[in-house]
Design an enzyme around this catalytic site. Structure first.
Site, PDB file in Angstrom:
ATOM      1  N   ASP A   1       0.815  -1.217   0.000  1.00 33.74           N
ATOM      2  CA  ASP A   1       0.000   0.000   0.000  1.00 33.74           C
ATOM      3  C   ASP A   1       0.848   1.267   0.000  1.00 33.74           C
ATOM      4  O   ASP A   1       0.485   2.274  -0.616  1.00 33.74           O
ATOM      5  CB  ASP A   1      -0.929   0.007   1.223  1.00 33.74           C
ATOM      6  N   SER A   2       1.973   1.232   0.723  1.00 30.98           N
ATOM      7  CA  SER A   2       2.813   2.428   0.818  1.00 30.98           C
ATOM      8  C   SER A   2       3.333   2.856  -0.554  1.00 30.98           C
ATOM      9  O   SER A   2       3.413   4.045  -0.861  1.00 30.98           O
ATOM     10  CB  SER A   2       3.985   2.170   1.764  1.00 30.98           C
ATOM     11  N   GLU A   3       3.667   1.877  -1.397  1.00 26.74           N
ATOM     12  CA  GLU A   3       4.150   2.195  -2.741  1.00 26.74           C
ATOM     13  C   GLU A   3       3.021   2.796  -3.581  1.00 26.74           C
ATOM     14  O   GLU A   3       3.200   3.762  -4.311  1.00 26.74           O
ATOM     15  CB  GLU A   3       4.692   0.924  -3.396  1.00 26.74           C
TER      16      GLU A   3
ATOM     17  N   SER B   1     -13.439   6.566  -0.556  1.00 29.41           N
ATOM     18  CA  SER B   1     -12.267   6.251   0.252  1.00 29.41           C
ATOM     19  C   SER B   1     -11.912   7.441   1.132  1.00 29.41           C
ATOM     20  O   SER B   1     -12.625   8.442   1.160  1.00 29.41           O
ATOM     21  CB  SER B   1     -11.096   5.875  -0.649  1.00 29.41           C
TER      22      SER B   1
ATOM     23  N   GLU C   1     -10.977   5.182  15.329  1.00 26.87           N
ATOM     24  CA  GLU C   1     -11.086   3.731  15.143  1.00 26.87           C
ATOM     25  C   GLU C   1      -9.827   3.218  14.463  1.00 26.87           C
ATOM     26  O   GLU C   1      -9.296   3.872  13.567  1.00 26.87           O
ATOM     27  CB  GLU C   1     -12.289   3.381  14.263  1.00 26.87           C
TER      28      GLU C   1
ATOM     29  N   LYS D   1      -7.719   1.428  11.754  1.00 32.92           N
ATOM     30  CA  LYS D   1      -7.989   1.194  10.329  1.00 32.92           C
ATOM     31  C   LYS D   1      -7.619  -0.256  10.006  1.00 32.92           C
ATOM     32  O   LYS D   1      -6.456  -0.589   9.812  1.00 32.92           O
ATOM     33  CB  LYS D   1      -7.201   2.156   9.449  1.00 32.92           C
TER      34      LYS D   1
ATOM     35  N   ASP E   1      -6.998  -3.726   8.204  1.00 34.13           N
ATOM     36  CA  ASP E   1      -6.403  -4.031   6.909  1.00 34.13           C
ATOM     37  C   ASP E   1      -7.149  -5.218   6.310  1.00 34.13           C
ATOM     38  O   ASP E   1      -6.739  -6.373   6.425  1.00 34.13           O
ATOM     39  CB  ASP E   1      -4.915  -4.363   7.088  1.00 34.13           C
TER      40      ASP E   1
ATOM     41  N   ARG F   1     -16.895  -3.154  -1.942  1.00 32.64           N
ATOM     42  CA  ARG F   1     -16.807  -1.732  -2.275  1.00 32.64           C
ATOM     43  C   ARG F   1     -16.580  -1.525  -3.766  1.00 32.64           C
ATOM     44  O   ARG F   1     -17.109  -0.593  -4.372  1.00 32.64           O
ATOM     45  CB  ARG F   1     -15.662  -1.116  -1.470  1.00 32.64           C
TER      46      ARG F   1
ATOM     47  N   GLU G   1     -15.590  -3.667   7.545  1.00 33.15           N
ATOM     48  CA  GLU G   1     -14.402  -4.323   7.001  1.00 33.15           C
ATOM     49  C   GLU G   1     -14.465  -5.809   7.336  1.00 33.15           C
ATOM     50  O   GLU G   1     -14.750  -6.193   8.469  1.00 33.15           O
ATOM     51  CB  GLU G   1     -13.147  -3.710   7.632  1.00 33.15           C
TER      52      GLU G   1
ATOM     53  N   TYR H   1     -18.013  -0.017  10.601  1.00 31.78           N
ATOM     54  CA  TYR H   1     -17.417   1.282  10.897  1.00 31.78           C
ATOM     55  C   TYR H   1     -18.287   2.465  10.487  1.00 31.78           C
ATOM     56  O   TYR H   1     -17.956   3.616  10.781  1.00 31.78           O
ATOM     57  CB  TYR H   1     -16.030   1.415  10.275  1.00 31.78           C
TER      58      TYR H   1
ATOM     59  N   LYS I   1     -12.692  10.707  12.598  1.00 31.98           N
ATOM     60  CA  LYS I   1     -13.893  11.267  11.990  1.00 31.98           C
ATOM     61  C   LYS I   1     -14.503  12.300  12.926  1.00 31.98           C
ATOM     62  O   LYS I   1     -14.557  12.085  14.144  1.00 31.98           O
ATOM     63  CB  LYS I   1     -14.938  10.174  11.735  1.00 31.98           C
TER      64      LYS I   1
ATOM     65  N   LYS J   1      -1.901   7.239   8.815  1.00 32.61           N
ATOM     66  CA  LYS J   1      -1.233   5.961   8.606  1.00 32.61           C
ATOM     67  C   LYS J   1      -0.057   5.777   9.565  1.00 32.61           C
ATOM     68  O   LYS J   1       0.646   6.723   9.912  1.00 32.61           O
ATOM     69  CB  LYS J   1      -0.726   5.856   7.163  1.00 32.61           C
TER      70      LYS J   1
ATOM     71  N   CYS K   1      32.095 -24.138   2.273  1.00 33.43           N
ATOM     72  CA  CYS K   1      31.725 -23.248   3.373  1.00 33.43           C
ATOM     73  C   CYS K   1      32.384 -21.887   3.195  1.00 33.43           C
ATOM     74  O   CYS K   1      33.604 -21.807   2.990  1.00 33.43           O
ATOM     75  CB  CYS K   1      32.152 -23.869   4.697  1.00 33.43           C
TER      76      CYS K   1
ATOM     77  N   CYS L   1      35.118 -21.662   6.408  1.00 33.73           N
ATOM     78  CA  CYS L   1      36.281 -22.549   6.572  1.00 33.73           C
ATOM     79  C   CYS L   1      36.683 -23.279   5.303  1.00 33.73           C
ATOM     80  O   CYS L   1      37.734 -23.929   5.267  1.00 33.73           O
ATOM     81  CB  CYS L   1      36.032 -23.555   7.691  1.00 33.73           C
TER      82      CYS L   1
ATOM     83  N   CYS M   1      27.688 -27.186   6.436  1.00 37.73           N
ATOM     84  CA  CYS M   1      29.141 -27.297   6.377  1.00 37.73           C
ATOM     85  C   CYS M   1      29.543 -28.504   7.218  1.00 37.73           C
ATOM     86  O   CYS M   1      29.060 -28.660   8.344  1.00 37.73           O
ATOM     87  CB  CYS M   1      29.786 -26.025   6.926  1.00 37.73           C
TER      88      CYS M   1
ATOM     89  N   CYS N   1      35.357 -25.380  12.045  1.00 37.54           N
ATOM     90  CA  CYS N   1      34.840 -24.195  11.356  1.00 37.54           C
ATOM     91  C   CYS N   1      34.612 -23.111  12.402  1.00 37.54           C
ATOM     92  O   CYS N   1      33.852 -23.302  13.355  1.00 37.54           O
ATOM     93  CB  CYS N   1      33.526 -24.538  10.644  1.00 37.54           C
TER      94      CYS N   1
END
Length: 787
Positions: free
Chosen positions: A35-37, A84, A118, A120, A122, A141, A178, A230, A295, A319, A413, A416, A443, A449
């Site tokens: 979601d952040s992206e 939204s 409230e 949020k 996910d 939705r 939700e 909600y 709200k 957020k 390894c 060693c 290993c 080792c």
């Protein structure tokens, strides 16, 4: 203002990328980025359109909520759009929201303005329509205007009432909320998927969405979903309270679930305090949240504030720092653990996720790398929740350039240079062994080792093992690097002068460490067994081995089949223990430790409950004779009375055994013609006799004290205990015979839950496991310990 071509091109790129993410999220239920992206892309487009209004068109993602849904379900047009929320990612943005509310309402003192708060959740936003108190439709939705009819699926959720409780509800009432999956349910669902070799879900939100969009409602019914309301939409033929929070309380009275964390606060200060308080408890909740929704509480003020094109002006989602982020996997390095296991570690371009900057993540093993399909150079989604080690959960394949590099396990390894071998899984049953490739590479250098030696020593001196205070990781690394310690026994050869050569040690600290090592020579058997670092033997298993076998010598001699009669020790773990004890190098280490003055405390005879406990038929069953089940084993035991006559029997004599089938007779004859099987049977009986577990051994009469009223029970501790530490509570439960587990299952006898209990408490309630608060637990402890 003229529109530069580069700006128009960038806007078009952003729109195309956002629409692609919308399609994957809303239609396919296969989100490709966290979601952040998505939020960053959306904000970038909003910023461009704010600076260049000519960019805004009716088809821009900023002018609507999302794409139309899949055609697998009937369409539902929302009578009131399900819009939204705008987001706040900082305190400044939250402050700006409150200031805008104040200005639009013309308030002189915003500190008195009430906000409903409230978590949020996910999950997946849905609309429930009730007519005359009965559920008539449930819809997703969707794009905010048109959703999908999921009524049959939602009817399977026990948290959704099919008929409202009480009286006084409006003739038509639309409830919005939700649908989400609690963490405990998500973990259980993925455990089932892994066991069936099926694809696992990335996160609880993804799992909830996929579960709701099943065409077969019976599949949804088996998924651990919850509904939490909600808000309301359409309200006809009745009235509801004029405040948002009071309206939700009314819905709750009618049988609809609301969030127990909901609060009403005053002004910006109250919003900040609620955000700070809940953010500290975020990871203790039984479900995922990604922020707080604030709200304006009074509905007349909400109406006065109104809406922008896609969101209300009277609400905002503040957020939390994202738990998932996109970054680049620069390389994979391989680390060596105390058992020689070669573990891949992802080196990442640093990214801020879950409140910290992350540059490394776990990849578990090569099977996990293959499952993810990850390559060096990939853009990946990294998840970090609370104190959980960051992990890569998904590859963003759409962003591959073609220059990514496949990842291979090293042949030697990295520490060693010894050979790296893949472990083998040996499945044993009915006289046969099936060998397959394991997930772990090791290993073979063992304590030669440096990495294995260092990790083995760190484990050996740890608090739950030998408990040598003052000998930390840095000091151990110095001792290994300078060749002052080449095995655990060498610690007991060190002198005060040796410690003075280490960084950070003076005369007093050197003397203290020398004394701590000397004091550790007196050690409980269970701690010593745990300190040895036997693969698959944790603290609980070490305690079970010590308390049941009673001595290190019996443990060193015990055959794998005998070990399986001990609680919670299966055949694979039994073979790990036996192989460790039979290894010449490990035997030398144990002998060397004992020669250095290690004195094992609490050694005793075999546990009373094991004395004379293995009957002839139980022995025969454990020998895995093809075709011989419990009835056949009992028939053999009654007819022969001892093992040796069975081992010398021929087929004609076996034919005389009552209730012993031809199939069982043929299976036993094959075993009797196999010298290895006969030798195993004779060795096992000899050991039962030597240990006092043989059916001819007369058990000792129980003496006073040492009572274990919780023997065979599994307990779980969760949350914060105030009268005891978790370790103290665990020690007392173990002393009473209980097993203390870190996870809740159907086999759990009881859960002790203190403040802050999270997913374990939820799973216990879900499974109907008894839950005790600390006060009740302390009373029961006192009763058990005094009996």
């Amino acid at each position: 203002m003229s529109l530069p071509e580069s700006v128009a091109t960038r806007a078009e790129q952003l729109r195309a990328e956002i629409e692609q993410h919308n399609y994957r999220y809303y239609v396919l239920d296969q989100p490709s980025v966290p979601d952040s992206e998505y939020d960053r892309l959306f904000q970038a487009l909003q910023q461009l359109e704010s600076e260049y209004p000519a960019l805004i068109g009716p088809d821009s993602p900023t002018q609507r909520v999302g794409r139309k849904p899949d055609t697998g379900f009937a369409e539902v047009t929302h009578e009131q759009p399900m819009l939204s929320l705008d987001n706040a990612f900082s305190d400044d943005e939250m402050q700006a929201f409150v200031r805008r509310v104040q200005e639009r309402l013309g308030l002189a003192d915003v500190d008195r303005l009430a906000f409903a708060c409230e978590p949020k959740l996910d999950g997946l936003a849905v609309s429930l329509m009730y007519e005359q108190g009965r559920l008539v439709r449930a819809a997703t939705r969707g794009d905010g205007y048109t959703g999908e009819d999921i009524t049959l699926n939602v009817r399977t959720l026990k948290s959704v009432p099919l008929r409202l409780l009480g009286t006084g509800w409006p003739e038509r009432l639309e409830v919005r909320g939700e649908i989400y999956m609690p963490r405990a349910g998500f973990e259980f669902l993925n455990e089932q998927a892994r066991a069936a070799d099926e694809k696992t879900f990335v996160n609880p939100r993804n799992a909830a969405a996929g579960s709701l969009r099943q065409l077969d409602p019976s599949v949804t019914a088996r998924r651990p979903l919850e509904f939490c309301c909600y808000s309301t939409g359409v309200v006809e033929g009745g009235e509801l309270p004029a405040e948002h929070a009071a309206r939700l309380q009314r819905l709750n009275e009618w049988g609809l679930k609301i969030n127990a964390e909901m609060r009403v606060v005053q002004g910006l200060v109250g919003c900040r305090e609620y955000y700070a308080e809940l953010s500290t408890r975020r990871d203790q909740l039984a479900y995922d949240i990604d922020g707080i929704v604030f709200k304006v509480d009074r509905l007349d003020l909400q109406e006065q504030l109104g809406f922008v094109s896609r969101a209300p002006r009277w609400a905002i989602a503040h957020k939390f720092p994202a738990q998932e982020e996109v970054t680049r996997l620069k390389a994979v390095e391989f680390q060596v653990g105390r058992t020689g296991a070669i573990t891949p570690v992802a080196r990442l371009e640093p990214v801020f996720v879950g409140g910290v900057t992350v540059s490394n993540a776990t990849l578990h093993n090569m099977d996990e790398i293959a499952r993810l399909g990850v390559r060096a150079g990939d853009e990946v989604i990294v998840r970090r929740a609370g104190d959980v080690i960051p992990q890569i959960v998904q590859v963003v394949e759409a962003r591959r350039s073609g220059n990514e590099v496949e990842i291979h396990i090293p042949e030697h390894c990295p520490v060693c240079g010894s050979d790296v071998e893949r472990s083998q899984l040996v499945k044993r049953g009915k006289g046969r062994e099936t060998v397959s490739a394991g997930a772990i590479y090791r290993c073979v250098g063992r304590l030669s080792c440096r990495a294995q030696l260092t990790q083995a020593l760190i484990h050996f001196v740890s608090r739950k093992a030998m408990d040598i205070d003052g000998l930390g990781e840095k000091s151990i690394e110095q001792l290994v690097e300078r060749d002052m310690v080449k095995s655990p026994a060498d610690l007991y050869r060190l002198q005060i002068e040796d410690f003075l050569t280490l960084d950070g040690f003076a005369q007093l600290s050197s003397e203290n460490l020398y004394n701590a090592i000397a004091a550790s020579r007196q050690v409980e058997l269970a701690r010593f067994v745990y300190a040895l670092g036997i693969p698959e033997v944790g603290e609980g298993t070490a305690r079970a081995l010590a308390s049941r076998l009673g001595s290190l010598q019996r443990l060193r001699e015990a055959e794998p089949l005998l070990l399986t009669w001990l609680p919670d020790i299966g055949l694979e773990v039994a073979h790990e223990i036996h192989n460790f004890m039979a290894d010449t190098h490990n035997r030398q280490v144990m002998d060397d430790l004992l020669a250095q003055g290690i004195q094992l405390q609490n050694e005793a005879g075999i546990a009373v409950e094991l004395q004379g406990s293995i009957s002839l038929d139980r022995l025969l069953l454990r020998l895995d004779i093809p075709g011989v089940a419990r009835t056949g084993a009992q028939a053999l035991a009654r007819f022969f009375g001892a093992l040796e006559p069975i081992l010398s029997a021929d087929e004609s004599l076996l034919a005389e055994v009552p209730k012993f089938s031809k199939k069982a007779r043929e299976g036993l004859m094959r075993c009797l013609q196999t010298p290895e099987w006969v030798a195993t049977a004779q060795t096992l009986e000899a050991q039962l006799l030597a240990f006092g577990m043989h059916w001819t051994f007369e058990p000792e009469a129980p003496t006073g004290g040492g009572s274990q009223p919780l023997l065979g029970q599994t307990w779980v501790l969760t949350g914060t205990l105030e009268q005891l530490t978790r370790d103290q509570a665990k020690e007392r439960l173990l002393a009473l015979g209980a097993k203390v587990s870190g996870s809740v299952s159907g086999k759990t006898h009881a859960v002790v839950a203190g403040p802050g209990a999270g997913s374990k408490l939820s799973k216990a309630e879900q499974l109907g496991v008894e839950v005790l608060d600390e006060a009740t637990f302390m009373v029961r402890l006192a009763d058990w310990e005094s009996s």
